[in-house]
Design a protein around this motif. Structure first.
Motif, PDB file in Angstrom:
ATOM      1  N   ARG A  47       0.833  -1.201   0.000  1.00  0.00           N
ATOM      2  CA  ARG A  47       0.000   0.000   0.000  1.00  0.00           C
ATOM      3  C   ARG A  47       0.866   1.249   0.000  1.00  0.00           C
ATOM      4  N   VAL A  48       2.135   1.094   0.352  1.00  0.00           N
ATOM      5  CA  VAL A  48       2.995   2.265   0.506  1.00  0.00           C
ATOM      6  C   VAL A  48       3.506   2.738  -0.861  1.00  0.00           C
ATOM      7  N   ASP A  49       2.821   3.697  -1.386  1.00  0.00           N
ATOM      8  CA  ASP A  49       3.264   4.373  -2.591  1.00  0.00           C
ATOM      9  C   ASP A  49       4.584   5.059  -2.249  1.00  0.00           C
ATOM     10  N   PRO A  50       5.629   4.877  -3.061  1.00  0.00           N
ATOM     11  CA  PRO A  50       6.897   5.554  -2.752  1.00  0.00           C
ATOM     12  C   PRO A  50       6.699   7.052  -2.551  1.00  0.00           C
ATOM     13  N   LEU A  51       5.632   7.573  -3.122  1.00  0.00           N
ATOM     14  CA  LEU A  51       5.372   9.006  -2.970  1.00  0.00           C
ATOM     15  C   LEU A  51       5.091   9.390  -1.525  1.00  0.00           C
ATOM     16  N   PHE A  52       4.604   8.441  -0.720  1.00  0.00           N
ATOM     17  CA  PHE A  52       4.406   8.747   0.696  1.00  0.00           C
ATOM     18  C   PHE A  52       5.756   9.033   1.356  1.00  0.00           C
ATOM     19  N   VAL A  54       8.446  10.093  -0.165  1.00  0.00           N
ATOM     20  CA  VAL A  54       8.903  11.365  -0.695  1.00  0.00           C
ATOM     21  C   VAL A  54       8.159  12.513  -0.034  1.00  0.00           C
ATOM     22  N   LYS A  55       6.853  12.343   0.086  1.00  0.00           N
ATOM     23  CA  LYS A  55       6.025  13.401   0.666  1.00  0.00           C
ATOM     24  C   LYS A  55       6.431  13.673   2.115  1.00  0.00           C
ATOM     25  N   ARG A  86       9.597  -1.331  -5.616  1.00  0.00           N
ATOM     26  CA  ARG A  86       9.359   0.108  -5.665  1.00  0.00           C
ATOM     27  C   ARG A  86      10.246   0.853  -4.680  1.00  0.00           C
ATOM     28  N   VAL A  89      13.940   0.872  -5.719  1.00  0.00           N
ATOM     29  CA  VAL A  89      14.158   1.878  -6.761  1.00  0.00           C
ATOM     30  C   VAL A  89      14.222   3.266  -6.117  1.00  0.00           C
ATOM     31  N   LEU A  90      13.303   3.521  -5.219  1.00  0.00           N
ATOM     32  CA  LEU A  90      13.270   4.832  -4.557  1.00  0.00           C
ATOM     33  C   LEU A  90      14.556   5.077  -3.777  1.00  0.00           C
ATOM     34  N   LYS A  91      14.976   4.044  -3.061  1.00  0.00           N
ATOM     35  CA  LYS A  91      16.163   4.207  -2.223  1.00  0.00           C
ATOM     36  C   LYS A  91      17.379   4.571  -3.070  1.00  0.00           C
TER      37      LYS A  91
ATOM     38  N   TRP C 234      -2.224  15.378  -3.037  1.00  0.00           N
ATOM     39  CA  TRP C 234      -0.800  15.150  -2.781  1.00  0.00           C
ATOM     40  C   TRP C 234      -0.037  16.462  -2.629  1.00  0.00           C
ATOM     41  N   MET C 246       8.300  18.016  -5.747  1.00  0.00           N
ATOM     42  CA  MET C 246       7.328  16.910  -5.723  1.00  0.00           C
ATOM     43  C   MET C 246       6.847  16.575  -7.133  1.00  0.00           C
ATOM     44  N   ILE C 253       8.663   8.899 -10.560  1.00  0.00           N
ATOM     45  CA  ILE C 253       8.221   7.650  -9.939  1.00  0.00           C
ATOM     46  C   ILE C 253       7.134   6.986 -10.785  1.00  0.00           C
ATOM     47  N   ILE C 285      18.616   3.141 -12.910  1.00  0.00           N
ATOM     48  CA  ILE C 285      18.296   2.258 -11.779  1.00  0.00           C
ATOM     49  C   ILE C 285      17.507   1.049 -12.264  1.00  0.00           C
ATOM     50  N   LEU C 289      18.718  -2.782 -11.954  1.00  0.00           N
ATOM     51  CA  LEU C 289      18.013  -3.716 -11.075  1.00  0.00           C
ATOM     52  C   LEU C 289      17.282  -4.813 -11.839  1.00  0.00           C
ATOM     53  N   LEU C 304       8.030  -2.510 -12.540  1.00  0.00           N
ATOM     54  CA  LEU C 304       7.426  -2.159 -11.262  1.00  0.00           C
ATOM     55  C   LEU C 304       5.971  -2.608 -11.174  1.00  0.00           C
TER      56      LEU C 304
ATOM     57  N   CYS D 621      -5.954  -4.944   0.348  1.00  0.00           N
ATOM     58  CA  CYS D 621      -4.515  -4.784   0.593  1.00  0.00           C
ATOM     59  C   CYS D 621      -4.028  -3.397   0.203  1.00  0.00           C
ATOM     60  N   GLY D 622      -4.706  -2.775  -0.769  1.00  0.00           N
ATOM     61  CA  GLY D 622      -4.320  -1.415  -1.149  1.00  0.00           C
ATOM     62  C   GLY D 622      -3.188  -1.330  -2.149  1.00  0.00           C
ATOM     63  N   LEU D 623      -2.771  -2.459  -2.676  1.00  0.00           N
ATOM     64  CA  LEU D 623      -1.704  -2.424  -3.672  1.00  0.00           C
ATOM     65  C   LEU D 623      -2.124  -1.580  -4.873  1.00  0.00           C
ATOM     66  N   ALA D 626      -1.687   2.124  -4.260  1.00  0.00           N
ATOM     67  CA  ALA D 626      -0.303   2.555  -4.378  1.00  0.00           C
ATOM     68  C   ALA D 626       0.153   2.536  -5.830  1.00  0.00           C
TER      69      ALA D 626
END
Lengths: 143, 352, 319, 653
Positions: A47-52, A54-55, A86, A89-91, C234, C246, C253, C285, C289, C304, D621-623, D626
């Motif tokens: 559920r964790v969008d990488p944008l969270f 970043v935000k 994801r 990649v963000l890291k 956002w 952002m 992203i 990247i 990867l 992804l 799950c919310g995938l 995201a």
């Protein structure tokens, strides 16, 4: 802690089934931890969008932690596999933008790993304290 | 309007002039960054760039892309949490400002703004305050570009309308003339040399500049033509390559549309005004989800219509375009508003 | 008209019955400005050009005309966007007619602008490896390679990867692949805080015109993009630096594993912000990867949007 | 909104290290909060009443409780607010016990953290939406996977309750491990004598459809509506014709086939009925040993079969069944002792496993119940039992206790004495674990009445000396080395997860522990449920257990299914993804990534193609949320805006 230290702003996104439970387990076992982290409960690390991340960093977080079920143990069977890609990649991407990659970590903690959770929190908090407060973006006065 | 007075700044004293201007006021100058030029606040170390027309217009100097209209805070009555009041604090920011290096087209753009924001019935105090405290020092366009078409919309490379001071480059330096009282007051402070001796040369430069430019189209009957084509597929085909981005509107000296939104955090917040562009879907998106301008064809029609029909129809024939050509030069898809107008007139003719 | 233009013109003429319109290249307001040309009928072909200034990625328009039958003229780099769009199911191959143009590079107007005043160009031509630009008062000759867009300097796909007609001979890639991430690597020589300040400075110029997004062939959300949306909220509409950062992070992203390196985002930026670097870092990247490049394989899945149970190149984070 | 905040002391659990009064006081300043208080035990009845009264009195439309983990009491409080007329989803919890008071030392820092967490919860609940479960029809068939004693019990209980049961067993006969046992502890009942009638009941029950020698191929769907693909493996015998007469077995010329039922201590024929009490009592051919398959000629059984049931061309068959719930009772497997070099790695014929020993003890086993050691068919006089072979051994990756070995060792030692009165049994053990009813007494009997000698210590090596097996170990009570010469050594191999357990878990979307045993919903309070709605666990697939525990769990799982099916309509959890059709751009990313296939495309009345969530399939799950670039698909209760509000609330402070 003997010396008075200013708390860092750390936010954690934890999946409900494993890591949030792991943090509960750590609590039940009274495993002492630094107090800087604030946990946001999500159903799944997927559920964790990488944008969270970043935000949060852009909002002033000194550190962001994401923790989910160990790969292959996802409650939703696949969510953390996507999260792993994801977030990795963000890291790798953050430092290009000048953001210290050590301000962001993702890891896996199961519901039974209370001790591991304690270690993760302690280590990450220490890591963020060592980095100091995150740099602020300065507004240029030429809008 | 005042009688024109004139001064002269030798070439090598221009830097001092710039510095002096910035002493008591906020000074904006065009600066080259990478390949573009834009107006930024002058600070030591900043090198102004006057050679070419700036990439973006100077509208940000008194119409910032984001401005806080006011801040608010919900205050609860500690005795009865259900009772609360909203405390509002105004945030008008209007420092004394000089903008140096605008072109006649830039200065003229503000006349369009004035019509809207200084409407006597309900003036916009934010704009009004800044406008009153701002002063524009314009430079005669000695070298208009092929994309310039100010003449077609009733201006010219040496047009002083909208400016407070006009500077014309002559051989040995700069010929400076006041257009408004505000301008004169400022120049009186600065101890400049008398410029009478250069006035003839300056006039010649201006005339030459004016002659350099042609008028690519005639605006006569344009308003009616636009309305005539309103419900045709002209727009869709003509603007098929438009990307519906905001480059044209955001670089435009006359586009003044804005959005107002509230940003709250906890019990506090601010009401902000931000630039908006009619090329965006959200521009006319209604709360219901309905959008009267769902595609870029309707949106571009609005852009052209607004500039050449609705605005002049409402405001004494003033065309809401100053012919600066920025929208042509920076358009990622090479949309050329001159060609649109020429094609439009042709199409209107054909359909007649 | 050149031979090549004649040929393209002829092909389009023949195909016009099969499509609603064709997207080719047409004359712009001066010799160095070309525009995407929408051909509805034969007479629209009068404006057709095909030259070194045909920088635009015509695939940018495909997302907005999903329900139409469209013909399109693409260069090698552009064709990757077409492949990626088909691969993701965003457009239907059956609705497309593709004219592929083998290409040896296009001119970066920004590079040209750094070298000369381009406001009054009267003529532009290519002579072998030189580009000659004439203005009302001068004539300048440049090495072609000095003017080519960055992406052309490491181009590995000079010939389109997908087409119905190919105009001209297939060109084998001859540019050094090693250059691909040079702009990224140069940036990475700097310290973190230098990079941080670099982006603050560069991105502060952003005017939120969304040209980078709108031109992006892979940005299919367009009007519904979260950069403008209030639900989800956002970012605000403010033009402050965090929102500008952002915006670029959102773009990067959302494009991770999908970006076809066409560089249009940077080309169209009216404020000349080097945002292609950001995309290239992301592409690097993804390539590292997942051994993946977008827009090559019609059958692939963007990395992804899939996963491997055992990731070959992602170390499990064990702390 | 009008939000009420309730800060729980949890006695001194929270209040001891968090200034709860201050937290409650601070919360009063948060936007939309119109009521804030602290309470000693919020989860207690008076505590819940206080919330309900406040909802009514203060007309609250949102409630935040700051107390323990939502994993503990979220449902409790949701019911609380629901009873007061609030939608149960207009509620959020701030975890200030497990995540604050129990882990932080500094009261001031803890209080600050608690305030932040409450602020975040308030910010989130402000954006909560009332959600309403939808109801859908239930298919009242149940699938039981595994025909061991747990699965049989579950199947019978369900079938007796009127449900149609599909029972799938991978072996040719049901019965499981219990069918192989000679006697059961602590009553020394004949195992097959008590199991046999149950097997017959299963075989004959009109509500039970039996698929033996079959495996699960694929499972799709969701609680109330599962679709199961079952692979019926080829038996090469048409079971609709086979009468189980056994003639084929008598005549089969290939008599060296591996006999899984007898654990390989004696061979069987290539075509065989696994054991006399098999249900169904049908023959099957093992193509690894059948001459017709190996050499391409033979055909004896086909010739001899009185009903022409033999079909060498038979292929696997896939059948589809629809069910509403699934009981997993796949049992366990036994540790492979050949991995232990010190014990001979399987090369000594007279070192056998305890399950093999069961077959030697059994009257219908290959030795007709005479204990004869495999090497020379002599009656052993000295028998050594080694406990914990592949149990409680970290180095072998099995750190857990296998639960029942101590007991069956005692049983086997007792039976040994019954069979061979002049024998002497020894048991090497680590600890005796005999916590069941009558168990401790049973072990005592083995020691005291049957003279079994228990040696506390581990066996370090087993090797051959002449015709004896030497067992060398330690006696930790005496602190000495022990060396025994045995005629027969029985290794009490531990229980491990059934082969293929992990793959099945993936198909069922249930979780498993590091050893492959399935994870229940809650180790104490939801022992037979899984985290996948409609899937239940019975027996040793969840962890090693003995027969009564397995049977008990089988019944428990059946009762869960029966109560689930007591309603004709089921309610779906409304905390699922929801598509904003205006924002959806049909980019298909959510469809591609959804682990459940819960998203499909649909056409709106306006003709727009958009994503659409199949509400009963979505697991929340919310995938997708995201993944969705424009944020068009939002997981209810965990929307982007809600999580962003939490982030913002934290950074505002």
């Amino acid at each position: 802690m003997a010396e008075e230290k200013k708390e860092a702003k750390i936010v954690g996104f934890l999946c409900n089934w494993c890591s949030y439970g792991g943090a509960d387990t750590a609590g039940v076992s009274r495993f002492k931890q630094p107090t800087d982290l604030r946990i946001i409960r999500v159903p799944c690390s997927g559920r964790v969008d990488p944008l969270f991340v970043v935000k949060a960093l852009e909002s002033g977080a000194d550190g962001v932690l994401v923790s989910g079920c160990h790969p292959r143990d996802c409650h939703y069977s696949e969510g953390n596999f996507y999260a792993r890609r994801r977030l990795e990649v963000l890291k790798r991407f953050l430092p290009f933008m000048g953001i210290d990659p050590n301000r962001f970590e993702y890891t896996w903690v199961s519901a039974s790993e209370g001790q591991r959770w304690q270690q993760v929190v302690t280590k990450f908090t220490e890591q963020i304290h060592n980095l100091g407060p995150a740099p602020k973006r300065e507004e240029k006065s030429d809008r | 309007m005042v009688m024109s007075m004139s001064w002269f700044i030798p070439e090598n004293e221009f830097d001092i002039f710039v510095k002096n201007l910035s002493k008591k006021r906020r000074l904006f100058v065009p600066v080259k960054e990478n390949s573009i030029v834009r107006f930024v606040e002058f600070k030591d170390g900043i090198k102004p760039y006057f050679e070419k027309q700036a990439t973006s217009s100077a509208k940000n100097t008194i119409f910032p892309q984001t401005e806080t209209l006011f801040r608010f805070e919900y205050k609860k009555d500690p005795k009865d949490l259900k009772k609360f009041s909203v405390e509002i604090s105004e945030t008008i920011e209007a420092p004394e400002t000089v903008v140096l290096g605008t072109r006649p087209c830039d200065a003229r753009g503000f006349l369009v703004f004035d019509k809207v924001f200084l409407n006597p019935k309900h003036p916009d105090i934010y704009y009004q305050n800044r406008r009153e405290k701002s002063l524009f020092i314009t430079m005669t366009c000695t070298d208009p570009e092929p994309t310039c078409f100010c003449k077609a919309v009733g201006s010219s490379p040496a047009d002083s309308l909208g400016s407070d001071i006009l500077i014309t480059k002559v051989k040995d330096g700069f010929f400076v003339e006041t257009i408004t009282e505000k301008g004169e007051k400022l120049l009186n402070e600065l101890n400049l040399k008398d410029g009478d001796a250069y006035s003839k040369e300056a006039e010649k430069v201006k005339d030459e500049a004016n002659e350099k430019l042609e008028s690519p189209f005639d605006t006569k009957g344009l308003s009616a033509d636009i309305l005539k084509l309103f419900n045709t597929n002209f727009w869709e085909k003509e603007l098929a390559h438009c990307l519906s981005c905001g480059v044209c509107t955001y670089l435009c000296p006359t586009c003044y549309c804005f959005n107002i939104t509230d940003e709250t955090s906890d019990s506090e917040g601010e009401r902000i005004r931000t630039w908006d562009a009619c090329m965006f879907f959200h521009f006319t998106l209604e709360g219901s989800g309905h959008n009267p301008r769902p595609t870029k064809a309707e949106r571009f029609r609005n852009r052209v219509g607004h500039k050449f029909s609705y605005f002049p129809d409402r405001y004494d024939g003033m065309i809401a375009c100053c012919g600066c050509g920025r929208c042509i030069k920076s358009c990622p898809a090479s949309v050329d508003i001159r060609k649109v107008i020429i094609d439009l007139k042709e199409a209107a003719n054909e359909s007649a | 008209m050149t031979d090549r233009e004649e040929k393209i013109s002829e092909l389009i003429k023949n195909e016009l019955n099969n499509v609603d319109f064709f997207i080719a290249y047409g004359r712009g307001y001066d010799p160095i400005h070309v525009k995407p040309l929408f051909v509805y009928e034969e007479k629209d072909l009068d404006d057709l050009v095909m030259n070194i200034f045909c920088v635009h990625n015509n695939a940018s328009y495909l997302k907005t005309v999903k329900d139409k039958k469209v013909g399109i003229v693409v260069k090698g780099c552009d064709s990757r966007a077409v492949v990626q769009l088909i691969q993701e199911g965003l457009i239907n191959r059956d609705n497309l007619r593709i004219i592929g143009i083998p290409c040896t590079g296009v001119i970066s107007i920004k590079k040209l602008k750094e070298k000369m005043d381009i406001s009054r160009v009267t003529e532009a031509k290519v002579e072998s490896d030189s580009v000659i630009i004439k203005t009302s008062d001068e004539e300048k000759r440049f090495e072609k390679d000095d003017l080519l867009a960055d992406k052309c300097l490491w181009c590995q796909y000079p010939t389109p990867v997908i087409y119905d007609h190919l105009v001209g001979e297939t060109i084998e890639p001859s540019r050094p692949k090693e250059l691909e991430y040079k702009i990224v690597e140069e940036m990475e020589k700097e310290d973190l805080n230098v990079r941080f300040e670099y982006w603050n400075k560069e991105l502060s110029r952003c005017i939120r015109c969304y040209a980078c997004r709108n031109v992006c062939p892979m940005c299919v959300c367009q009007d519904q993009c979260v950069m403008e949306s209030r639900n989800p909220h956002w970012i605000s509409l403010k033009s402050n630096i965090t929102e500008k950062v952002m915006i670029q992070l959102i773009h990067a992203i959302h494009l991770a594993g999908r970006c076809v390196s066409c560089g249009e985002c940077e080309r169209v930026c009216p404020m000349d912000i080097p945002i292609f670097k950001i995309k290239q870092k992301m592409n690097q990247i993804v390539e590292e990867l997942f051994d993946y490049k977008a827009g090559i394989d019609l059958e692939a899945t963007p990395p992804l949007y899939t996963f491997q149970v055992e990731e070959a190149k992602i170390k499990e984070r064990e702390w | 909104m009008r939000i009420g905040v309730f800060i729980c002391h949890c006695g001194s659990n929270i209040a001891g290290t968090v200034d709860v009064k201050k937290v409650a006081e601070e919360a009063k300043r948060f936007p939309h909060v119109v009521y804030s208080t602290d309470y000693m035990y919020t989860c207690s009845e008076p505590g819940q009443l206080e919330i309900q009264e406040a909802i009514k009195k203060e007309k609250l439309d949102g409630v935040v409780v700051a107390s323990c983990s939502p994993r503990m009491h979220e449902n409790t409080f949701r019911r609380t607010v629901e009873k007061a007329g609030l939608n149960r989803y207009m509620f959020e919890m701030a975890n200030i016990r497990e995540h604050v008071s129990w882990v932080g030392v500094d009261k001031e820092a803890n209080t600050k953290k608690a305030i932040d967490l409450v602020r975040m919860a308030v910010a989130k609940v402000t954006l909560n939406q009332p959600l309403f479960p939808k109801s859908f029809k239930v298919n009242k068939n149940v699938l039981v996977i595994g025909g061991g004693v747990a699965g049989m019990q579950a199947a019978l209980d369900c079938a007796d309750g009127g449900l149609k049961v599909i029972l799938v067993e991978k072996n040719p006969s049901i019965g499981g491990k219990m069918a192989k046992l000679d006697k059961t502890f602590p009553t020394i009942d004949c195992s097959i004598c008590i199991l046999g009638p149950k097997m017959v009941d299963v075989g004959q029950h009109e509500n039970i459809k039996l698929y033996t020698y079959s495996e699960i191929e694929e499972i799709s769907g969701y609680v109330g509506n599962y679709e199961v693909k079952i692979r019926k493996k080829a038996t090469y015998v048409d079971w609709t014709k086979c009468t189980g007469c056994g003639l084929c077995m008598e005549k089969c010329p290939s008599k060296k086939a591996f006999d899984p039922f007898n654990e390989g201590i004696a061979p069987t024929t290539a075509i065989n009925i696994p054991f006399p009490q098999a249900i169904p009592k049908k023959a099957k051919i093992d193509p690894n040993y059948c001459r017709q398959f190996i050499k391409g000629k033979c055909g004896v059984c086909a010739k001899i079969c009185p009903v022409q049931a033999i079909d060498y061309e038979m292929q696997d068959e896939i059948v589809t069944e629809k069910v509403g719930a699934i009981i997993v009772a796949t049992g366990y497997s036994l540790f492979d002792h050949t991995k232990i070099k010190e014990y001979g790695a399987g090369k000594y014929l007279d070192v056998i496993t305890s399950i093999q020993y069961e077959r030697l003890l059994n009257a219908s086993g290959p030795t007709s119940g005479h204990i004869l050691r495999p090497s020379d068919n002599k009656e052993p006089k000295t028998i050594v039992f080694v406990a914990c072979v592949g149990s409680r051994d970290k180095s072998l990756g099995v750190p857990y206790c296998s639960n029942f070995c101590c007991m069956y060792i005692a049983k086997q030692a007792i039976l040994t004495k019954d069979h061979i009165p002049d024998s002497q049994s020894y048991v090497f053990y680590m600890d005796i674990r005999a916590p069941g009813k009558g168990y401790e007494e049973f072990v005592r009997r083995a020691q005291e009445e049957y003279g079994v000698k228990y040696i506390r210590g581990r066996v370090s090596r087993i090797f051959k000396r002449g015709d004896k097996m030497v067992v060398r170990g330690s006696d930790t009570l005496l602190g000495t080395q022990v060396e025994l010469e045995a005629d027969l050594v029985v290794l009490a191999t531990g229980a491990i997860a059934e082969e293929g357990a992990r793959e099945l878990a993936e198909k069922l979307r249930i979780s498993y522990d590091p050893y492959g045993f399935y994870i229940e919903s809650h180790p104490k309070l939801r022992p037979v449920e899984t985290n996948t709605a409609g899937v239940f666990l019975a027996g040793a697939c969840q962890g090693p257990k003995d027969i009564p525990a397995s049977v008990g769990q089988g019944s428990a799982a059946a009762s869960k299914v029966l109560s689930l099916f007591s309603k004709d309509l089921l309610e779906s959890d409304p905390q699922i993804a929801h598509v904003n059709e205006m924002l959806c751009v049909d980019c298909k990313k959510c469809i591609q990534t959804c682990p459940y296939g819960a998203i499909e495309e649909k056409k709106t009345p306006m003709g727009k193609i958009v994503a659409s969530v199949i509400e009963t399939v979505c697991q929340g799950c919310g995938l997708c949320t995201a993944t969705c670039p424009p944020g068009a698909i939002q997981l209810q209760q965990f929307t982007d805006n809600q999580l962003l509000a939490e982030v913002k609330a934290f950074f505002h402070a």
